[in-house]
Design an enzyme around this catalytic site. Structure first.
Site, PDB file in Angstrom:
ATOM      1  N   ARG A 178       0.894  -1.282   0.108  1.00 49.47           N
ATOM      2  CA  ARG A 178      -0.033   0.187   0.021  1.00 49.47           C
ATOM      3  C   ARG A 178       0.818   1.477  -0.046  1.00 49.47           C
ATOM      4  O   ARG A 178       0.590   2.320   0.525  1.00 49.47           O
ATOM      5  CB  ARG A 178      -1.075   0.047   1.214  1.00 49.47           C
ATOM      6  CG  ARG A 178      -1.826  -1.225   1.315  1.00 49.47           C
ATOM      7  CD  ARG A 178      -3.002  -1.005  -0.060  1.00 49.47           C
ATOM      8  NE  ARG A 178      -4.001  -1.977   0.066  1.00 49.47           N
ATOM      9  CZ  ARG A 178      -3.898  -3.141  -0.230  1.00 49.47           C
ATOM     10  NH1 ARG A 178      -3.006  -3.453  -0.967  1.00 49.47           N
ATOM     11  NH2 ARG A 178      -4.960  -3.848  -0.160  1.00 49.47           N
ATOM     12  N   SER A 227     -10.769  -0.540   2.656  1.00 46.69           N
ATOM     13  CA  SER A 227     -10.152  -0.831   3.706  1.00 46.69           C
ATOM     14  C   SER A 227      -9.700   0.351   4.258  1.00 46.69           C
ATOM     15  O   SER A 227      -9.261   1.320   4.025  1.00 46.69           O
ATOM     16  CB  SER A 227      -8.850  -1.858   3.612  1.00 46.69           C
ATOM     17  OG  SER A 227      -9.340  -3.040   2.814  1.00 46.69           O
ATOM     18  N   GLU A 297      -5.426   3.743   5.931  1.00 48.59           N
ATOM     19  CA  GLU A 297      -5.371   3.408   4.625  1.00 48.59           C
ATOM     20  C   GLU A 297      -6.125   4.523   3.845  1.00 48.59           C
ATOM     21  O   GLU A 297      -5.744   5.011   2.743  1.00 48.59           O
ATOM     22  CB  GLU A 297      -5.752   2.226   3.872  1.00 48.59           C
ATOM     23  CG  GLU A 297      -5.087   1.746   2.887  1.00 48.59           C
ATOM     24  CD  GLU A 297      -5.600   0.236   2.279  1.00 48.59           C
ATOM     25  OE1 GLU A 297      -6.271   0.100   1.300  1.00 48.59           O
ATOM     26  OE2 GLU A 297      -4.996  -0.639   3.184  1.00 48.59           O
TER      27      GLU A 297
END
Length: 303
Positions: A178, A227, A297
């Site tokens: 990520r 998420s 995130e």
């Protein structure tokens, strides 16, 4: 100086659409968010460069917005300019070798995945069902726990304000979970992906398998940002949150999904403050229980 002068300078600029007081709830997957002082759609590189120059001169803060699929916008909105990449940044070009696709940063990731399928190219099956734009996917190295888009990147082109075009080969960039090492002050313009020839029936089967898993485990169809937190090393944040007994925990119209605890969904009436309160509660509970400080995130704008 300021927004008024920026509007005067940008009004009528070719390949540029300008709106004042645009509700950002219309541009995020959360369907939440107040107004942006300016909402600017740039349909060409010339338009983007000129827009950035004007905003810099007038000292108007700005951000690039894809499809807002991992963004929470404050209820008070954003006292700056939100820039969206339009036509010129939404194209695909397949090279003569038939296995390399160059895609604009404003193109939808779903369209790119379908383009690869139609041309019998394998390597993006994992991305089926992931919302957002190609640029957004590159900036956060989107993917699953095991497969990332960075693995098939050959080249990235960016624009550095006041400096111009920059090129990065795959080896110039560090690709992690990520995250990438691409400079945060540069705007991704396009990416070239190296895929592999495959059989359409096999590619489709793998895509359907991946999509079925997402539908089975994630609240697809609900308003969310995907998420909320990154998985800590060798740990599942969804399981951590679930084991804290937080599935179904809610504040106002925001709720920890009962399907996947790392998703916070808008039940229809959620404000950004509601979502923020749920995020804070989950963070504190996990920290108290596991001693782990979760890393978001989701990105925040206007807070």
């Amino acid at each position: 100086m300021g927004v008024f002068n920026a509007v005067m300078s940008l009004s009528g600029l070719i390949d540029t659409e300008l709106a004042e007081g645009e509700r950002l709830a219309r541009h995020t997957s959360y369907r939440i968010g107040g107004k942006a002082a300016l909402f600017i759609t740039c349909h060409s590189y010339h338009s983007l460069r000129r827009t950035i120059e004007v905003l810099g001169r007038e000292r108007v803060p700005w951000v690039i917005l894809g499809k807002g699929s991992n963004l929470l916008v404050a209820d008070a909105g954003y006292e700056g300019a939100v820039i969206s990449l339009g036509r010129e940044f939404s194209r695909f070009v397949v090279s003569d070798d038939g296995a390399t696709i160059t895609a604009g940063a404003g193109a939808m990731l779903a369209r790119l995945v379908n383009e690869a399928l139609s041309r019998e190219l394998s390597g993006l099956e994992f991305a089926v069902g992931i919302p957002g734009t190609v640029g957004g996917a590159i900036s956060m190295n989107a993917g699953s726990r095991d497969e990332w888009i960075g693995a098939v990147v050959q080249d990235v082109v960016t624009y550095k304000p006041a400096a111009g075009i920059r090129h990065y080969g795959r080896e110039d960039v560090t690709w992690g979970y990520r995250v990438t090492s691409l400079p945060r002050d540069e705007i991704i313009l396009e990416v070239t992906l190296r895929l592999a020839p495959g059989k359409k029936v096999d590619i489709r089967a793998k895509m359907e398998q991946s999509l079925a898993r997402r539908r089975r485990t994630q609240p697809i169809g609900s308003a969310s940002c995907g998420s909320v937190f990154r998985n800590p090393a060798n740990m599942s944040v969804g399981k951590m949150i679930e084991d804290c007994g937080l599935k179904g925990f809610s504040v106002g119209g925001a709720e920890v999904s009962t399907m996947h605890a790392n998703f916070i969904v808008n039940k229809g009436t959620a404000s950004a403050a509601d979502v923020s309160a749920v995020i804070s509660h989950v963070y504190e509970k996990v920290k108290e229980t596991y001693g782990v400080e979760l890393q978001p995130e989701v990105k925040f704008l206007g807070f």
